[in-house]
Design a protein around this motif. Structure first.
Motif, short mmCIF file in Angstrom:
data_model
loop_
_atom_site.label_atom_id
_atom_site.label_comp_id
_atom_site.label_asym_id
_atom_site.label_seq_id
_atom_site.Cartn_x
_atom_site.Cartn_y
_atom_site.Cartn_z
N SER A 1 -50.92 -54.19 -49.38
CA SER A 1 -52.05 -53.51 -50.03
C SER A 1 -51.90 -53.59 -51.54
CB SER A 1 -52.10 -52.04 -49.62
OG SER A 1 -52.24 -51.93 -48.23
N SER A 2 -53.02 -53.56 -52.23
CA SER A 2 -53.02 -53.62 -53.68
C SER A 2 -52.43 -52.34 -54.27
CB SER A 2 -54.45 -53.83 -54.19
OG SER A 2 -54.46 -53.93 -55.58
N TRP A 3 -51.65 -52.50 -55.34
CA TRP A 3 -51.07 -51.38 -56.06
C TRP A 3 -51.27 -51.64 -57.54
CZ3 TRP A 3 -47.41 -50.74 -59.87
CH2 TRP A 3 -46.95 -49.44 -60.08
N SER A 4 -51.60 -50.60 -58.30
CA SER A 4 -51.85 -50.75 -59.73
C SER A 4 -51.17 -49.64 -60.52
CB SER A 4 -53.36 -50.71 -59.99
OG SER A 4 -53.62 -50.71 -61.38
N THR A 5 -50.74 -49.98 -61.71
CA THR A 5 -50.15 -48.96 -62.59
C THR A 5 -51.19 -47.91 -62.98
OG1 THR A 5 -50.59 -50.35 -64.52
CG2 THR A 5 -48.38 -50.49 -63.54
N SER A 6 -52.47 -48.27 -62.94
CA SER A 6 -53.51 -47.28 -63.27
C SER A 6 -53.57 -46.16 -62.23
CB SER A 6 -54.87 -47.97 -63.39
OG SER A 6 -55.24 -48.57 -62.18
N PRO B 1 -49.40 -50.71 -69.60
CA PRO B 1 -50.61 -51.50 -69.38
C PRO B 1 -51.03 -51.50 -67.92
CG PRO B 1 -48.72 -52.93 -69.72
CD PRO B 1 -48.25 -51.53 -69.95
N ASP B 2 -52.31 -51.73 -67.69
CA ASP B 2 -52.80 -51.87 -66.32
C ASP B 2 -52.25 -53.17 -65.76
OD1 ASP B 2 -54.22 -49.51 -66.38
OD2 ASP B 2 -56.09 -50.46 -66.99
N ALA B 3 -51.58 -53.07 -64.65
CA ALA B 3 -51.01 -54.24 -63.99
C ALA B 3 -51.15 -54.03 -62.49
CB ALA B 3 -49.55 -54.41 -64.38
N VAL B 4 -51.38 -55.11 -61.78
CA VAL B 4 -51.64 -55.04 -60.35
C VAL B 4 -50.62 -55.89 -59.59
CG1 VAL B 4 -53.33 -55.48 -58.52
CG2 VAL B 4 -54.09 -54.69 -60.77
N ILE C 1 -31.29 -49.31 -47.03
CA ILE C 1 -30.82 -48.25 -47.95
C ILE C 1 -31.47 -46.90 -47.67
CG2 ILE C 1 -30.24 -49.88 -49.77
CD1 ILE C 1 -32.80 -48.98 -51.24
N GLY C 2 -32.46 -46.87 -46.80
CA GLY C 2 -33.11 -45.62 -46.43
C GLY C 2 -34.04 -45.07 -47.47
N TYR C 3 -34.63 -45.91 -48.28
CA TYR C 3 -35.57 -45.47 -49.32
C TYR C 3 -36.92 -45.17 -48.66
CZ TYR C 3 -38.29 -45.49 -53.65
OH TYR C 3 -39.12 -45.14 -54.68
N GLU C 4 -37.48 -44.00 -48.94
CA GLU C 4 -38.71 -43.58 -48.27
C GLU C 4 -39.90 -43.39 -49.19
OE1 GLU C 4 -37.59 -40.11 -46.07
OE2 GLU C 4 -36.31 -41.25 -44.71
N ASP C 5 -39.72 -43.56 -50.49
CA ASP C 5 -40.82 -43.35 -51.42
C ASP C 5 -41.55 -44.65 -51.69
OD1 ASP C 5 -40.65 -40.46 -52.12
OD2 ASP C 5 -38.60 -41.05 -52.64
N GLU C 6 -42.45 -44.62 -52.68
CA GLU C 6 -43.29 -45.77 -52.97
C GLU C 6 -42.46 -46.96 -53.46
OE1 GLU C 6 -47.63 -46.46 -54.96
OE2 GLU C 6 -46.43 -44.80 -55.71
N ALA C 7 -42.70 -48.12 -52.85
CA ALA C 7 -42.02 -49.36 -53.23
C ALA C 7 -43.06 -50.47 -53.30
CB ALA C 7 -40.93 -49.71 -52.24
#
Length: 179
Positions: free
Chosen positions: A63-68, A53-56, A123-129
């Motif tokens: 900044s805004s992030w959405s599953t869409s 589902p679309d979720a924000v 933990i050195g995580y560099e991707d999208e969080a």
């Protein structure tokens, strides 16, 4: 007789307390095993085969992030927490396996922005969080960590459930690209 009674009473309590603690540990493990089975997984989360589902929510910078925004991209969404030891153990594999199979890794954290940023740095995580709000958790029906959704390029959930090992991560990532 009185001495025998008190000695046996003490010995029994010395046996009962460790047994109660052992049962609690076993119930937790049983819960993990049941949640990892088809029966347990079907009881929680969005059903496999349905669209995500679309979720924000917001990312760590606010900044805004959405599953869409995942449309057209195979992705694996891993729900974690800075206090989850299992999460910290699988996050390095999470990133490596996702990139190996060209699947987008998204880490969703049950945490405040400050605590999440500190955790990501540690933990050195560099991707999208992104941050998980109570509203997002409700919309995506996630209540435990580490929990994951494997989503194909059309936004359909191909696999879901608790993830406690590298092998499970591999299966989830492969499910996104097998469709």
């Amino acid at each position: 007789m009185n001495t025998f009674f008190w000695i046996s009473y003490i010995v029994l309590w010395l046996l009962v307390v460790p047994l109660v603690l052992l049962n609690l540990v076993l119930f937790r493990q049983l819960g993990i095993m049941v949640m990892g089975t088809a029966r347990g997984v079907n009881q929680s989360g969005i059903p496999v085969g349905r669209k995500l589902p679309d979720a924000v929510t917001t990312d760590l910078q606010g900044s805004s992030w959405s599953t869409s925004g995942l449309a057209g991209t195979a992705a694996i969404l891993l729900f974690g927490s800075p206090t989850c030891k299992e999460c910290a153990q699988i996050i390095p594999d999470f990133t490596r396996i996702a990139k190996k199979h060209h699947v987008k890794p998204v880490l969703l954290l049950f945490s405040s922005a400050e605590h999440a940023a500190s955790y990501i740095s540690t933990i050195g995580y560099e991707d999208e969080a992104v941050l998980v709000t109570s509203e997002l958790a409700r919309q995506l029906d996630v209540q435990v960590t580490p929990y994951a959704y494997a989503v194909d390029g059309s936004g359909v959930i191909r696999h879901k459930g608790l993830v406690n090992s590298r092998e499970q991560l591999e299966a989830y990532v492969k499910a996104t690209i097998a469709s």
